[in-house]
Design an enzyme around this catalytic site. Structure first.
Site, PDB file in Angstrom:
ATOM      1  N   ASN A 152       0.935  -1.233   0.031  1.00  0.00           N
ATOM      2  CA  ASN A 152       0.077   0.149   0.093  1.00  0.00           C
ATOM      3  C   ASN A 152       0.854   1.257   0.169  1.00  0.00           C
ATOM      4  O   ASN A 152       0.214   2.319  -0.273  1.00  0.00           O
ATOM      5  CB  ASN A 152      -1.036  -0.111   1.176  1.00  0.00           C
ATOM      6  CG  ASN A 152      -1.968  -1.153   1.180  1.00  0.00           C
ATOM      7  OD1 ASN A 152      -1.981  -1.988   0.219  1.00  0.00           O
ATOM      8  ND2 ASN A 152      -2.386  -1.346   2.291  1.00  0.00           N
ATOM      9  N   THR A 197     -11.430  29.834 -41.288  1.00  0.00           N
ATOM     10  CA  THR A 197     -12.389  29.601 -40.140  1.00  0.00           C
ATOM     11  C   THR A 197     -13.626  28.798 -40.459  1.00  0.00           C
ATOM     12  O   THR A 197     -14.222  29.218 -41.727  1.00  0.00           O
ATOM     13  CB  THR A 197     -12.776  31.008 -39.367  1.00  0.00           C
ATOM     14  OG1 THR A 197     -13.369  31.739 -40.224  1.00  0.00           O
ATOM     15  CG2 THR A 197     -11.406  31.453 -38.810  1.00  0.00           C
ATOM     16  N   HIS A 198     -13.768  27.921 -39.800  1.00  0.00           N
ATOM     17  CA  HIS A 198     -15.180  26.922 -39.935  1.00  0.00           C
ATOM     18  C   HIS A 198     -14.703  26.411 -41.383  1.00  0.00           C
ATOM     19  O   HIS A 198     -15.708  25.929 -42.087  1.00  0.00           O
ATOM     20  CB  HIS A 198     -16.306  27.909 -40.171  1.00  0.00           C
ATOM     21  CG  HIS A 198     -16.854  28.450 -39.366  1.00  0.00           C
ATOM     22  ND1 HIS A 198     -17.700  28.080 -38.171  1.00  0.00           N
ATOM     23  CD2 HIS A 198     -16.420  29.820 -38.464  1.00  0.00           C
ATOM     24  CE1 HIS A 198     -18.099  29.011 -37.151  1.00  0.00           C
ATOM     25  NE2 HIS A 198     -17.206  29.966 -37.436  1.00  0.00           N
ATOM     26  N   SER A 328      -0.454   3.529 -50.736  1.00  0.00           N
ATOM     27  CA  SER A 328      -1.784   2.571 -51.111  1.00  0.00           C
ATOM     28  C   SER A 328      -1.157   1.355 -51.837  1.00  0.00           C
ATOM     29  O   SER A 328      -0.160   1.493 -52.403  1.00  0.00           O
ATOM     30  CB  SER A 328      -2.340   3.520 -52.112  1.00  0.00           C
ATOM     31  OG  SER A 328      -3.477   2.662 -52.797  1.00  0.00           O
ATOM     32  N   GLU A 341      -1.014  10.726 -39.128  1.00  0.00           N
ATOM     33  CA  GLU A 341      -2.049   9.565 -38.945  1.00  0.00           C
ATOM     34  C   GLU A 341      -1.598   8.778 -37.682  1.00  0.00           C
ATOM     35  O   GLU A 341      -2.492   8.316 -36.868  1.00  0.00           O
ATOM     36  CB  GLU A 341      -2.287   8.881 -40.133  1.00  0.00           C
ATOM     37  CG  GLU A 341      -2.827   9.294 -41.236  1.00  0.00           C
ATOM     38  CD  GLU A 341      -2.749   8.580 -42.716  1.00  0.00           C
ATOM     39  OE1 GLU A 341      -3.526   9.263 -43.521  1.00  0.00           O
ATOM     40  OE2 GLU A 341      -2.039   7.858 -42.669  1.00  0.00           O
TER      41      GLU A 341
END
Length: 475
Positions: A152, A197-198, A328, A341
């Site tokens: 402990n 932005t957005h 790929s 990634e």
């Protein structure tokens, strides 16, 4: 003192018999661990995951410090203490690593881990003293190796020491990546691009400005990890079972912490309140939370790298990422943002590990939190993989990033949000009409400012110069 039973093994046998308080157990003849570890192996065939090496090292250092301290107090024969120390040195040098066999998911508090270490040190020490593995009469895992200790107080101390060993690597990796981006920010200060932005057109920004934000965020993340470390250096070791120090010499706490300080080279202090140090896992939650915050920043920044490097012909393409492997199995020549990634996957894992640490920390009752083995593994694992991932991303991606200046300028000159600079002259509504006309017709904001806004060509070019709009001021 009652005579301890000796381990029994026939010459050439593949197993031996050891005893603990529950009776006899069969143990592989070559194993350094003993009966309690063998029971744990049988009880917990869960994941195949084993204690993190830094956690093992930390536990072994505690045993070494305890042996030295107890010998210095005249409580442990120096012959036994020297043998325990020799085995501890062997483990810390990389030997006997295959003997720490208890699954991460085990009995609460980490008793199985603690006894695994006790038994390995005791059995090997018995050999060094001329006996056989399992010869408790020479060195006992409980009475000698575990003297003045309890699971402990040992396990929370070991988690602290392991984290203090691993965390500097995270701080260094984050700081190095911040340095890489800081250098890129200076190199790219003249690269004008469209802000977004957005994910929609916004006013121009310099690539250097954008990347300087990444550098600052990572520097702050490193600082948060650093700020979480001081409380980890406050140790409850010496509290034994519940914090009272039962079965430990009154001088033990201060001396064993000093010994650990010498062994680790890290400033350590005895906890002013050992009950808090043994009941609460809050210091681990704080460090894990700092790792989570760093992971979230890395997710965001790595995502931006992926967006800005998308293409090569149909994406944003303002950054060129270094190719590290074919992207790929079916599309020839395709190159993916593999390092970003990987960084994202590690970051997701760190966030998830933090959730487990938080829940485990809330699972304590009264004098003890029995979920410590989970916290030990998850915190060490998070520290380890985050440091490695950041270093790999830095070396294999960030340092090799290149700016596509022409593409960045192309977007900067075509963002419809250039019209924001016209608002002080034409008003918000007037500038909005120019934006609508540009979107509808494909004509440039500059041409429409001349035609609809009444600006001269020189005024329009000056008011809508993309580089000029990256600095404070009114058009």
């Amino acid at each position: 003192m009652a005579r301890q039973p000796r381990a029994r093994a026939a010459r050439g046998a593949r197993t031996r018999i050891e005893r603990d308080t529950m009776g006899e157990m069969t143990v592989p003849a070559t194993a350094l661990y003993g009966a309690q570890t063998a029971r744990a192996v049988e009880n917990f065939p869960i994941s195949g995951l084993r204690a993190h090496p830094a956690f093992v090292d930390a536990t072994v250092r505690i045993k070494l410090a305890a042996a030295r301290t107890n010998a210095g107090l005249g409580l442990l024969p120096r012959r036994k203490a020297r043998a325990i120390e020799q085995v501890a040195r062997e483990v810390l040098a990389g030997r006997h690593r295959d003997q720490f066999v208890v699954d991460v998911y085990q009995a609460g508090a980490g008793t199985s881990h603690n006894m695994n270490v006790n038994e390995v040190l005791a059995n090997r020490a018995a050999e060094l003293l001329g006996g056989r593995r399992g010869d408790r009469a020479l060195v006992d895992p409980n009475d000698d190796v575990n003297m003045a200790q309890s699971t402990n107080d040992v396990v929370p101390t070991a988690i602290r020491l392991a984290a203090l060993e691993l965390a500097p690597e995270v701080i260094a990796a984050l700081s190095a990546l911040a340095g890489t981006f800081d250098a890129k920010a200076r190199a790219w200060d003249g690269v004008v691009k469209s802000g977004r932005t957005h994910l929609m057109d916004a006013t121009p920004i310099r690539l250097g400005q954008e990347v300087s934000g990444w550098a600052a965020a990572l520097g702050a993340a490193a600082g948060r990890v650093r700020d979480a470390l001081p409380e980890l250096s406050v140790l409850g070791l010496g509290g034994t079972a519940v914090g009272t120090g039962l079965n430990a010499d009154a001088r033990y706490r201060a001396r064993v912490v000093r010994e650990l300080e010498r062994l680790t080279g890290v400033p350590l202090t005895p906890a002013p309140n050992p009950f808090y140090a043994m009941q609460s896992l809050a210091p681990f939650v704080a460090l894990s939370g700092a790792l989570r915050t760093a992971a979230l920043e890395l997710l965001r920044i790595g995502g931006d790298v992926r967006l800005l490097g998308s293409g090569p012909n149909t994406g944003l393409g303002e950054l060129r990422l270094p190719p590290v492997q074919p992207g790929s199995s079916i599309m020839p020549g395709k190159v993916n943002p593999s390092m970003a990634e990987m960084l994202a996957m590690v970051s997701y894992q760190v966030v998830a590990l933090d959730g487990a640490v938080a829940w485990a920390a809330s699972g304590g009752q009264l004098e003890l939190n029995v979920m410590m083995p989970l916290v030990a593994f998850d915190l060490c694992h998070a520290l380890d993989i985050l440091a490695r991932a950041v270093r790999a991303f830095d070396a294999r991606c960030a340092r090799g990033l290149e700016a596509d200046r022409e593409r960045a300028r192309h977007y900067a000159e075509r963002t419809v949000s250039l019209a924001t600079a016209l608002a002080p002259r034409l008003g918000y509504a007037g500038a909005a009409e120019i934006v609508k006309a540009s979107v509808a017709t494909g004509r440039s904001i500059v041409d429409l400012a001349i035609e609809k806004g009444g600006l001269t060509p020189a005024q329009a070019r000056r008011a809508l110069d993309a580089a000029r709009l990256t600095r404070p001021g009114r058009g």
